[in-house]
Write an enzyme that holds these catalytic residues in place. Structure first.
Site, PDB file in Angstrom:
ATOM      1  N   HIS A 115       1.836   5.038  -8.333  1.00 12.64           N
ATOM      2  CA  HIS A 115       1.704   6.292  -7.593  1.00 12.64           C
ATOM      3  C   HIS A 115       2.680   6.389  -6.417  1.00 12.64           C
ATOM      4  CE1 HIS A 115      -1.168   3.973  -4.948  1.00 12.64           C
ATOM      5  NE2 HIS A 115      -0.631   4.743  -4.029  1.00 12.64           N
ATOM      6  N   ASP A 145      -1.639   1.176 -12.477  1.00 14.75           N
ATOM      7  CA  ASP A 145      -0.992   1.649 -11.255  1.00 14.75           C
ATOM      8  C   ASP A 145       0.067   0.662 -10.769  1.00 14.75           C
ATOM      9  OD1 ASP A 145      -0.447   3.457  -9.236  1.00 14.75           O
ATOM     10  OD2 ASP A 145      -1.949   2.632  -7.871  1.00 14.75           O
ATOM     11  N   SER A 218       0.320   1.111   0.243  1.00 18.23           N
ATOM     12  CA  SER A 218       0.255   1.053  -1.217  1.00 18.23           C
ATOM     13  C   SER A 218       1.451   0.328  -1.806  1.00 18.23           C
ATOM     14  CB  SER A 218       0.191   2.469  -1.803  1.00 18.23           C
ATOM     15  OG  SER A 218      -1.022   3.088  -1.497  1.00 18.23           O
TER      16      SER A 218
END
Length: 476
Positions: A115, A145, A218
């Site tokens: 992402h 992911d 992230s």
């Protein structure tokens, strides 16, 4: 005077004891300074640019933008959303976002989250020595992911890869990343839980921590106290958009396996069993004659799947897969997904109170999930012991939904059905192990249900099967 000296000696002893106690406590708390100094060089900042459409939205027919005084803030607002009167082609603009990553090879391979780089037309990686290099996307995997990037550089500092399976709940861990763009921020906490299953993330057994993770973290690494990467920081649970004490990391074994497949094949292949499963609750365990809740309960076997070929059946409870014990339903998908496609493995199941071992040759996980349509009823009944109104489905409707039988729940009143969690719109497929093909069969089966004992009821809800424990109350 003697008493005063004695008091002074006692006080001095207390001071020494308190100091010693403080030193012991200080020694017990981890010191992350060396870890950060040694490990942060392999952590990178990732900035991406995406092209997004912005411009006019169409007003409903017959409505025009009103004429407003020049300089009115409302005029700017209308133009922002709807464009100039008479115009209105969407405009393309650039949007930027930030994330983190870490170097896994000296020649420039970098791990991050899918992402972080999704839909990016430009990716810039900033290294610890402040160099900024363009990155190429080698491959991405939406299910885990994980994304693998490559920059053109040599002799880069590399993160040491550890083993997340060795982590223990309560163990200290540390994250390094770029929350809100603040490069190489270090935050620490403990492992809160392991093997967490999150919605729509069945193939990743997440590590849950209380490490402060915020937007920009992230894709960054999660370290153990030995400075080894044990996870990739991926998600947080938040009602505000920021950190609330629940952070989730992808186990490093999962991320590295994905990276290897992306590098070698450009895609990720996962083992596929072909079943829909759920947890065994205490009530369901009682209905299946189990001493305690355990395993993954099979609610549906997909047609033409490895499970069907191996004779796995609805109502079977998977107790172990390829030698690994299955405590909860969430334990099964990661184990299956990480098993080699085409491999034949033993699956121990409980069926009708007895355990048996079946051998399954795994297929490859399909790209798309099954879709199930809605149906309309024909014959209706509402006079039964469960307090539920059900209706027949036509042959055409069953064909569209992909079911052999079942009755549609049209209404739920007070009674055993409502207490069990059956809802309007559910399709009842089985009661106490017996298929329900029509309203007549449903009524006959309901009349034979024992009082005061839990029985398993299989329903279809929103395209997926679920077992519920239903108990007809004893007469008062």
């Amino acid at each position: 005077m003697t008493g005063f000296k004695e008091m002074a000696r006692v006080f001095a002893c207390m001071v020494v004891l308190l100091a010693a106690s403080a030193n012991i406590q200080a020694r017990q708390l981890p010191d992350f300074t060396d870890l950060v100094e040694q490990a942060s060089a392999a952590v990178v900042n990732i900035s991406t640019t995406q092209k997004v459409q912005s411009g006019s939205m169409e007003l409903p027919e017959g409505i025009e933008i009103p004429e407003l005084p020049e300089g009115s803030p409302f005029g700017d607002l209308f133009r922002h959303f709807f464009g100039e009167p008479g115009g209105g082609m969407p405009q393309e603009r650039e949007a930027k976002s930030l994330g983190s990553g870490f170097i896994i090879s000296k020649d420039g391979y970098i791990l991050t989250n899918n992402h972080v780089v999704k839909d990016a037309h430009e990716i810039i990686v900033r290294l610890a020595d402040r160099r900024e290099l363009k990155a190429e996307v080698i491959g991405t995997d939406e299910r885990s992911d994980v994304a693998l990037l490559k920059i053109e550089a040599k002799n880069l500092p590399v993160a040491v890869i550890g083993e997340s399976e060795q982590l223990k709940v309560g163990e200290w861990v540390l994250a390094i990343g770029s929350p809100f763009g603040f490069d190489r921020s270090a935050t620490a906490g403990i492992v809160s839980a392991k093997g967490r299953a999150l919605p729509r993330e069945n193939y990743v057994p997440f590590i849950q921590t209380d490490v402060a993770i915020n937007p920009g973290n992230s894709g960054g690494p999660l370290f153990n106290l030995d400075g080894e990467v044990v996870g990739v920081n991926s998600q947080i649970y938040s009602r505000t958009g920021g950190y609330m004490g629940l952070s989730f990391s992808i186990p490093i074994e999962v991320a590295m396996d994905v990276a290897t497949q992306l590098k070698e094949h450009g895609k990720v292949s996962r083992g596929w069993l072909g079943v829909l499963i759920q947890d065994v609750t205490l009530e369901l365990a009682e209905s299946f004659g189990m001493s305690k809740p355990q395993g993954a309960l099979i609610a549906k076997v997909m047609p033409d799947s490895p499970a069907e070929a191996a004779n796995l059946q609805v109502g079977d409870i998977v107790m172990s897969f390829n030698g690994r014990e299955i405590e909860r339903s969430s334990s099964l998908p990661p184990v299956v997904g990480s098993t080699q496609v085409g491999k034949k493995v033993p699956v121990k199941v409980m069926r009708e109170g007895r355990t048996q071992t079946l051998w399954v040759e795994l297929g490859e996980l399909p790209d798309k999930d099954e879709k199930i349509a809605k149906a309309e009823p024909s014959k209706i009944t509402s006079d039964n012991r469960l307090g539920v109104e059900v209706a027949d489905l036509t042959d055409q409707q069953r064909k569209e939904i992909g079911l052999e039988g079942g009755v549609l729940v049209q209404g739920v009143g007070k009674g055993a059905a409502g207490d069990a969690g059956i809802r309007e719109g559910d399709i009842i497929l089985r009661i106490d192990g017996k298929l329900i093909g029509s309203v007549d069969e449903f009524e006959q089966r309901v009349e034979k249900l024992p009082e005061g004992k839990s029985v398993a009821v299989l329903i279809q809800r929103r395209g997926g099967p679920i077992f519920l424990a239903l108990k007809v109350p004893e007469p008062k």
